[in-house]
Design an enzyme around this catalytic site. Structure first.
Site, mmCIF file in Angstrom:
data_model
loop_
_atom_site.group_PDB
_atom_site.id
_atom_site.type_symbol
_atom_site.label_atom_id
_atom_site.label_comp_id
_atom_site.label_asym_id
_atom_site.label_seq_id
_atom_site.Cartn_x
_atom_site.Cartn_y
_atom_site.Cartn_z
ATOM 1 N N GLU A 1 0.823 -1.218 0.000
ATOM 2 C CA GLU A 1 0.000 0.000 0.000
ATOM 3 C C GLU A 1 0.852 1.260 0.000
ATOM 4 O O GLU A 1 0.396 2.328 -0.394
ATOM 5 C CB GLU A 1 -0.945 0.020 1.210
ATOM 6 C CG GLU A 1 -2.076 -1.012 1.155
ATOM 7 C CD GLU A 1 -3.139 -0.688 0.127
ATOM 8 O OE1 GLU A 1 -2.804 -0.273 -0.981
ATOM 9 O OE2 GLU A 1 -4.323 -0.862 0.443
ATOM 10 N N THR A 61 -4.787 8.474 -3.212
ATOM 11 C CA THR A 61 -5.022 8.115 -1.804
ATOM 12 C C THR A 61 -4.157 8.970 -0.888
ATOM 13 O O THR A 61 -4.632 9.480 0.136
ATOM 14 C CB THR A 61 -4.743 6.617 -1.585
ATOM 15 O OG1 THR A 61 -5.582 5.872 -2.469
ATOM 16 C CG2 THR A 61 -5.053 6.205 -0.154
#
Ligand code: HSE
Length: 316
Positions: free
Chosen positions: A131, A187
């Site tokens: 991530e 993000t």
């Protein structure tokens, strides 16, 4: 090495579910990524195909799947290279855990290929490292859901502890994904707008909703799950990044959704539906109209909770 090739199917996921920023996640039956790992002599080679594939970096250090593979090959001193083919079904950068699906698939694939016998917790920790490539931090809500399936609650990050619950059988989700271009580091940007300090009353509001939502899943109460899908801390700051947010919300609730929120870091929105009392396709269509009113068409669809990523094919 025991296997030459492994193919894994990994689900899209929705993180936060309103009040559970970085804590709650759910695996969705649609869409999916299909990842095939093939042993090669050395190095990591990444290929992508499918939806939004062209937007993904093929450099291992900048690619979710590559980062997970690199870390695992090094940590377990595996003397092999890997070709990673990612067939994207989960559109990147839309808030449906695209990077998590690829990361989870690679962690499970390497575990299977080299017979590492890792626990879900270990797999989650490796997948969370991926991530960093897209979010700039190791949040584990999407990857936990992609690996464990159904509803997950991260009760501790250090050490990592997960609670994984089944979902009520009539629970469905209406999803609307606006057709807008999002930057590769979306993000990270959507995390940068979140307030660092929270007024006590907002904390109390979110805490009560998060606790209620966990109870909703624990007892299989879809009404409580839906009613708890609100967030007074993160969502207001991200709503401004989501064109048509208020209209999508209003349309979803008017069409019979029990709750609606931004999925992960957005801009996709997701609504809770009890299929006994609501028409999920109709609610998704109403959400699409909400985005259209702000000038963006959207992919709208109905889906359900799903199991976690799994191996679909192995070759010796
Ligand atoms: N919990 C993460 C966030 C999910 O909202 O930033 C990102 O997919």
């Amino acid at each position: 090495m025991l296997l030459k090739q492994v193919t894994i199917k990994a689900p899209a996921t929705s993180a936060n579910l309103g009040p559970g920023f970085d804590v709650f996640g759910i695996a969705l039956e649609q869409p999916n990524d299909i990842v095939t790992l093939t042993a090669i002599k050395q190095g990591i080679k990444i290929q992508t195909s499918g939806i939004g594939a062209k937007t993904i970096s093929l450099t291992p250090e900048k690619n979710t799947a590559g980062l997970v593979a690199k870390t695992m090959l090094k940590d377990f001193k595996l003397e092999s290279g890997l070709k990673i083919h990612v067939e994207k079904g989960v559109f990147p950068g839309k808030g449906l855990g695209s990077s998590a699906a690829s990361a989870a698939a690679v962690a499970i694939g390497i575990n299977t290929m080299f017979n590492l016998d890792l626990s879900n917790k270990q797999l989650i920790a490796y997948a969370a490292k991926g991530e960093v490539a897209s979010a700039g931090s190791e949040h584990a809500d999407n990857v936990s859901a992609a690996i464990c399936g159904n509803f997950v609650l991260i009760r501790s990050y250090k050490p990592l502890e997960i609670i994984n619950l089944e979902c009520p059988k009539n629970l469905e989700f209406a999803v609307a994904m606006p057709k807008m271009i999002t930057p590769p580091n979306k993000t990270e940007k959507a995390r940068a707008v979140i307030p660092k300090l929270v007024p006590l009353e907002k904390h109390v509001y979110n805490l009560s909703k998060a606790a209620a939502m966990a109870v909703g899943f624990a007892t299989g109460d879809i009404d409580i799950i839906g009613q708890s899908m609100v967030d007074d801390i993160v969502e207001p700051t991200r709503a401004v990044l989501t064109p048509g947010y208020s209209k999508v919300r209003e349309n979803a609730l008017n069409a019979g959704a029990l709750g609606v929120t931004i999925s992960g870091a957005g801009p996709t929105m997701i609504a809770v539906v009890n299929r006994k009392t609501g028409d999920t396709e109709k609610i998704a269509a109403a959400m699409r109209e909400g985005f259209q009113s702000a000038g963006y068409d959207a992919n709208a669809f109905a889906t359900r909770p799903s199991k976690g990523a799994y191996v679909v094919e192995m070759k010796k």
